[in-house]
Design an enzyme around this catalytic site. Sequence first.
Site, short mmCIF file in Angstrom:
data_model
loop_
_atom_site.label_atom_id
_atom_site.label_comp_id
_atom_site.label_asym_id
_atom_site.label_seq_id
_atom_site.Cartn_x
_atom_site.Cartn_y
_atom_site.Cartn_z
N VAL A 11 0.84 -1.20 0.00
CA VAL A 11 0.00 0.00 0.00
C VAL A 11 0.88 1.26 0.00
CG1 VAL A 11 -1.84 1.26 1.19
CG2 VAL A 11 -1.86 -1.23 1.17
N LYS A 43 12.71 0.25 7.21
CA LYS A 43 14.00 -0.32 7.63
C LYS A 43 14.76 -0.93 6.45
CE LYS A 43 13.20 -1.60 12.42
NZ LYS A 43 11.99 -2.30 12.83
N LYS A 100 -6.21 -1.31 9.44
CA LYS A 100 -7.48 -1.64 10.13
C LYS A 100 -7.26 -2.16 11.55
CE LYS A 100 -6.37 -5.08 7.18
NZ LYS A 100 -6.10 -5.29 5.78
N GLU A 124 -10.00 6.15 5.62
CA GLU A 124 -10.91 5.63 4.58
C GLU A 124 -10.46 4.27 4.05
OE1 GLU A 124 -13.93 7.18 3.05
OE2 GLU A 124 -13.88 5.06 2.57
N VAL A 127 -11.15 0.16 5.58
CA VAL A 127 -12.27 -0.76 5.29
C VAL A 127 -12.57 -0.69 3.79
CG1 VAL A 127 -14.68 -1.34 5.75
CG2 VAL A 127 -13.29 -0.28 7.54
N GLU A 185 -3.47 -12.16 3.23
CA GLU A 185 -2.53 -11.51 4.15
C GLU A 185 -1.30 -12.40 4.27
OE1 GLU A 185 -3.34 -8.57 6.37
OE2 GLU A 185 -4.72 -8.37 4.71
N LYS A 200 -12.69 -4.87 10.42
CA LYS A 200 -13.42 -3.94 9.54
C LYS A 200 -14.85 -3.69 10.05
CE LYS A 200 -10.52 -5.24 5.65
NZ LYS A 200 -10.35 -6.23 4.58
N GLY A 298 -5.66 -4.55 -2.61
CA GLY A 298 -4.80 -4.29 -3.78
C GLY A 298 -4.09 -2.96 -3.65
N1 HSE Z 1 -6.31 -9.68 2.99
C1 HSE Z 1 -7.29 -8.64 2.90
C2 HSE Z 1 -8.42 -9.15 2.00
C3 HSE Z 1 -6.66 -7.40 2.35
O1 HSE Z 1 -8.26 -10.22 1.42
O2 HSE Z 1 -9.45 -8.51 1.91
C4 HSE Z 1 -7.43 -6.14 2.55
O3 HSE Z 1 -7.69 -5.87 3.90
#
Ligand code: HSE
Length: 412
Positions: A11, A43, A100, A124, A127, A185, A200, A298
């Site tokens: 991100v 880092k 989140k 924003e 979520v 994740e 969320k 994404g």
């Molecule tokens: N791993 C999360 C998903 C990423 O699949 O929605 C976004 O929070």
Amino acid sequence: MYVAVMGYGTVGSGVVEVLSKNHDSIVKRSLQDSLDLKYILDKRVFKGDPNEDKFTTEFDDILNDDSVKIVVETMGGLHPAFEFTSALLKAGKSVVTSNKELVAAKGYELLELAKEHNTNFLFEASVGGGIPIIRPISQCLAANEIDEIAGILNGTTNFILTMMIEKNMAFDDALRLAQENGFAERDPSADIEGHDACRKICILASLCFGKHVYPESVHTEGITGITLEDVAYVHDFGAVIKLLGCAKRMENDKISAFVEPAIVKNGSQLASTSDVFNAILVRGNAIGDVVFYGKGAGKLPTASAVVADVIDCAKHTERRKALGWEQSEDNYIVDYRTIAAPFYVRAAVENKEAAQEAIASTMGEVQYLHRDNAPETELAFVVGTQTEEVLSKALESIEGLKVLSTLRVTDY
Ligand code: HSE
């Protein structure tokens, strides 16, 4: 005016890319003479990166630089994101986050700090990734009392369920495919055990109902127990299984909030939300149902939401945006087992006829479901509206019946 980005992962690097790619229109929309990136905190070493000269490993470089007014936190995790964000807000800088976990656990504290120091804490992107949802709830739907909110809030689990439903793919294979596609994740248990969706729905419920909802108080079930057998029976019911985060206004200033796989009837907008897409249904007392749909994860979709918050912060340097909620009391969330709904049940039975007689006498009329090649010792049915507490007791009382799965049937 200068901006700093903390965390150059998916991100964070997307935010840097969007800030550079759309630089001129972003400056114009922020009503500033300039809006430029000054630091990237990470880092790791990114040799040859176009922004190589902006990297620092020292948080204090950002904290002590008065020309940096807005800081983007895309590090993820609770620590040190919480300590860094607190220090920045205390120094009067605005902070924008996609984290989140941070907002769900510490949102109340951080929003209070922002208020105290007359600055902004915006989230924003925390979520629904790129889907506009925080601002629409707090601004566009502000005339409503929100009665209920329900969402497909995790792209990875929605992708897995879609593969199971549409391609008859086993859970493990679908998870592997999600990981190969880079949606999951780093630790996929946050996705498949429902914790990501839980964070969320906590943020959405805090915003909709005005008091902080903590993840520990929200019953959370993931999708690891869902089988292709359940998918087939639910198909016979004219419905699909979705992992939903739900929150609802209850009596006496309390709310219900839970995350669980649930049944959504075909034809509903949530049922037709497939693959990695997210959808969030908000039920307001003036607008009725409104659904927000789009890419919930994404690099660039999430960066799009983060940069919109950066622009908003730049436009509100003198004035705080009114955004926040109160602290909640211990018993604010009611027990999910007391929320009535129709339920789907799949069970193993010793004797089918005897079990059906016992089901009729304890639970009244139920709708039996069919799947091809079901063993003689399996029954699946939908019972009328009742609480999970009552349902469990009734099922326990039937001799020779072993519950394999139960799922709530929703009306979204
Ligand atoms: N791993 C999360 C998903 C990423 O699949 O929605 C976004 O929070």
